[in-house]
Design a protein around this motif. Structure first.
Motif, PDB file in Angstrom:
ATOM      1  N   GLU A 141       0.835  -1.182   0.006  1.00  0.00           N
ATOM      2  CA  GLU A 141      -0.011   0.160   0.128  1.00  0.00           C
ATOM      3  C   GLU A 141       1.081   1.500  -0.410  1.00  0.00           C
TER       4      GLU A 141
ATOM      5  N   ALA B 244       3.428   1.466  -1.049  1.00  0.00           N
ATOM      6  CA  ALA B 244       4.598   2.179  -2.350  1.00  0.00           C
ATOM      7  C   ALA B 244       3.803   2.307  -3.679  1.00  0.00           C
ATOM      8  N   VAL B 245       2.450   1.846  -3.616  1.00  0.00           N
ATOM      9  CA  VAL B 245       1.025   2.797  -4.346  1.00  0.00           C
ATOM     10  C   VAL B 245       0.957   3.720  -3.862  1.00  0.00           C
TER      11      VAL B 245
ATOM     12  N   LEU C  16       4.009   5.783  -5.749  1.00  0.00           N
ATOM     13  CA  LEU C  16       3.283   6.045  -6.961  1.00  0.00           C
ATOM     14  C   LEU C  16       2.619   6.810  -7.043  1.00  0.00           C
ATOM     15  N   LEU C  17       1.560   7.368  -6.546  1.00  0.00           N
ATOM     16  CA  LEU C  17       0.261   8.299  -7.112  1.00  0.00           C
ATOM     17  C   LEU C  17       0.910   9.546  -6.332  1.00  0.00           C
TER      18      LEU C  17
ATOM     19  N   TYR D 215       2.953  12.153   4.614  1.00  0.00           N
ATOM     20  CA  TYR D 215       1.235  11.180   4.354  1.00  0.00           C
ATOM     21  C   TYR D 215       1.719  10.438   4.890  1.00  0.00           C
TER      22      TYR D 215
ATOM     23  N   GLU E  21       3.740  -2.112 -11.275  1.00  0.00           N
ATOM     24  CA  GLU E  21       3.843  -1.332 -10.393  1.00  0.00           C
ATOM     25  C   GLU E  21       3.271  -0.199  -8.782  1.00  0.00           C
ATOM     26  N   ALA E  22       2.161   0.174  -9.762  1.00  0.00           N
ATOM     27  CA  ALA E  22       0.830   0.449  -9.470  1.00  0.00           C
ATOM     28  C   ALA E  22      -0.651  -0.328  -9.262  1.00  0.00           C
ATOM     29  N   ARG E  23      -0.513  -1.230  -8.179  1.00  0.00           N
ATOM     30  CA  ARG E  23      -1.221  -2.003  -8.596  1.00  0.00           C
ATOM     31  C   ARG E  23      -2.846  -1.206  -7.594  1.00  0.00           C
TER      32      ARG E  23
ATOM     33  N   LEU F  75      -5.382  -1.694  -4.431  1.00  0.00           N
ATOM     34  CA  LEU F  75      -5.509  -2.251  -3.123  1.00  0.00           C
ATOM     35  C   LEU F  75      -6.257  -3.224  -3.349  1.00  0.00           C
TER      36      LEU F  75
ATOM     37  N   ARG G 220      -9.622  -2.641  -0.366  1.00  0.00           N
ATOM     38  CA  ARG G 220     -10.946  -1.785  -0.125  1.00  0.00           C
ATOM     39  C   ARG G 220     -11.929  -1.891  -1.721  1.00  0.00           C
TER      40      ARG G 220
ATOM     41  N   LEU H  20      -8.168   7.395  -3.880  1.00  0.00           N
ATOM     42  CA  LEU H  20      -6.838   7.525  -2.876  1.00  0.00           C
ATOM     43  C   LEU H  20      -5.783   8.933  -3.614  1.00  0.00           C
TER      44      LEU H  20
ATOM     45  N   ARG I  89      -8.892   5.457 -11.457  1.00  0.00           N
ATOM     46  CA  ARG I  89      -7.578   6.027 -10.596  1.00  0.00           C
ATOM     47  C   ARG I  89      -6.175   7.091 -11.003  1.00  0.00           C
TER      48      ARG I  89
END
Ligand SMILES: Nc1ncnc2c1ncn2[C@@H]1O[C@H](COP(=O)(O)OP(=O)(O)OP(=O)(O)O)[C@@H](O)[C@H]1O
Ligand SMILES: [Mg+2]
Lengths: 298, 217
Positions: A204, A206-207, A210-211, A217, B87-89, B91, B94, B102, B150
């Motif tokens: 989570e 890592a994601v 990337l966002l 934060y 890489e940006a899987r 989640l 949820r 997000l 997203r």
């Protein structure tokens, strides 16, 4: 402002959910943190209270000069002359043996017991006020007075307060050492808990990075978690101490009876409790910060 | 929008993934990045998003030199990009809506405004009504569309997609490309790395071809 509050609320709810995710280990952590806190904090509060009471009791030091049984009024006049000329004596008051007996009967409720005695066992006495409040000077003065003719003994109340005082000082050192160990242990426990949390949330994190999530934060939920765990442990510790103190207070009241010191040495005030919670929250926050800084970066 | 000049990338292992790559992506352009496996497609996208840094040469994104950005500036670079990367899987613990929310939470949007935008983004990718669903219960194509929602929810001007149609059948792949085209039509720049040449033929656009780390002429 409203959205700021909503963000804070979301973070607190998130931290509570984290605690709830593994209730057993959370509970165990909290119990360990709370009990670890109770020992030094309880000791510290006891000492602080004893010191406060000593401050009250020792405000007016007194020396009692007990006179030899056969002392007559001539001897007393001579003694009073010497006392007036002694440096370090601020004033004195004669307490005749009849008055001393009457006082004792009244104060201690020992009337029946004393009634049975053949005579008055108490000597005449002078109650002296030393000019100085310094325990060493008082001791020296008492030593001098012991050497005067017709004086059988010079007792001063400061003796036991002084002994208590040095006991308090030794105690404070022990409490400080314990407190430091506690702080380190609490940091270590929080550090480790947060490390586990970061590992579970690795994906989570890592994601989110990337966002566009900043390190701050990403860290924040863990800081809230650490602080919340601290707050709950602090409340636990407060409850344990309050119960322990209530029990102790009962015991001590029985022991001291009406010779109590005008206050109980085992008081836990609202401010003390709030300080415990705040202290625990800060430690939790710092432990989490150290851990999150190290592991969230990786 | 994006300018590569003489960019080389050598990974710590010593392997040189890119050698002297130069190209530019203009605002509102749709460009494919193709090439064999290992040619360096993903590396190009990672350099743009600040996931990796170039060993030499410069990578400009909106006039910013990404290679020189301080670490604390990288999150703000990423907020201006829409990333659809393996890489940006998603989640999986949820809901679809929470996943799409997000980036907006990260950027500090008002919760109500965020909700509104997230629903609008799900609308655009054809997933209205699936807000409460868990990603696990969606098909591969639907999951990819959640990832696209997203990526676009904070309205970036650049979308980077790495193999967005991998493991999808032709119909689903076309649906994804249609969505990309609709964003491109409203001015979003897109860089799509793919080795699906078939797809590139069906939706024609400029192609950059990488061969073992070099751009083919
Ligand atoms: N983190 C890394 N460390 C070392 N080498 C890497 C790393 N990432 C990629 N490489 C190497 O760099 C080269 C280019 O990789 P890249 O992922 O950019 O290729 P690609 O074109 O995306 O391939 P594919 O089509 O299989 O996704 C490959 O040879 C790969 O082994
Ligand atoms: Mg790749």
């Amino acid at each position: 402002m409203r959205s700021w509050l909503m963000v804070q609320r979301r973070l607190v709810v998130d931290a509570l959910q984290r605690l709830g995710r593994s209730p057993m280990s959370s509970l165990l952590n909290i119990v360990v943190l709370a009990t670890a806190m109770c020992l030094p904090i309880g000791g510290y509060l006891l000492l602080a209270n004893v010191e406060r009471l000593l401050g009250n009791a020792g405000a007016e030091p007194e020396i009692s000069l007990l006179l030899a049984p056969e002392t007559g009024s001539k001897d007393r006049a001579e003694l009073e002359r010497v006392l007036r000329g002694t440096a370090g004596v601020r004033g004195f008051l004669l307490v005749p043996r009849e008055q001393a007996l009457a006082d004792l009967q009244r104060r201690a409720g020992l009337a029946d017991l004393l009634e049975g005695l053949p005579g008055n066992p108490l000597p005449d006495a002078y109650v002296l006020r030393p000019a100085s409040g310094n325990p060493a000077e008082i001791a020296a003065l008492a030593q001098t007075l012991r050497g005067l003719p017709k004086v059988s003994a010079a007792v001063y109340d400061a003796e036991w307060t002084q002994r208590l005082q040095s006991g308090v000082e030794a105690g404070r050192f022990v409490v400080l050492a314990l407190g430091l160990m506690l702080a380190v242990a609490m940091l270590a426990i929080t550090f480790n808990t947060i490390r586990m949390q970061v590992l579970t949330d690795r994906a989570e994190i890592a994601v989110a990075a990337l966002l566009g999530a900043t390190p701050g934060y990403l860290r924040r939920p863990f800081l809230y978690f650490g602080a919340l765990q601290g707050v709950i442990s602090g409340l636990f510790a407060w409850a344990i101490l309050a119960l322990g103190f209530a029990w102790l207070r009962g015991r001590i009241a029985t022991l001291l009876g009406e010779f109590a010191l005008g206050g109980s040495p085992v008081e836990l005030r609202l401010g003390d409790g709030l300080s415990i919670v705040l202290f625990a929250a800060c430690l939790g926050w710092v432990g989490a910060w150290l851990s999150a800084r190290q592991y969230a970066a990786a | 929008m994006i300018v590569f000049s003489e960019v080389s990338k050598r990974y710590p292992g010593g392997h040189e993934a890119l050698r002297g790559v130069s190209f530019a992506l203009a605002a509102g352009e749709l460009v494919y990045l193709t090439g064999h496996s290992g040619a360096g497609k993903s590396t190009v996208l990672k350099l743009i998003a600040g996931i990796e840094r170039p060993s030499s040469g410069t990578v400009l994104v909106n006039q910013q030199n990404v290679g020189n950005l301080r670490p604390r500036a990288i999150p703000f670079l990423r907020r201006k990009l829409g990333l659809i990367l393996p890489e940006a899987r998603l989640l999986f613990d949820r809901s679809v809506l929470a996943n799409v929310l997000l980036p907006l939470q990260i950027a500090g949007y008002e919760p109500l405004e965020a909700q509104r935008r997230a629903r609008a983004a799900l609308d655009k990718v054809g997933l209205q009504g699936r807000e409460r669903a868990l990603p696990m219960t969606l098909s591969g194509g639907e999951q990819q569309r959640v990832a696209i929602a997203r990526a676009v929810v904070a309205r970036p001007s650049i979308l980077l997609a790495d193999e967005p149609t991998a493991n999808l059948d032709e119909a689903q792949a076309s649906a994804i490309m249609e969505i990309f085209r609709s964003f491109n039509q409203v001015g979003v720049s897109l860089l799509v790395a793919t080795h699906d040449l078939h797809l590139a033929e069906r939706f024609p656009a400029r192609r950059l071809v990488l061969e073992a780390g070099r751009l083919a002429p």
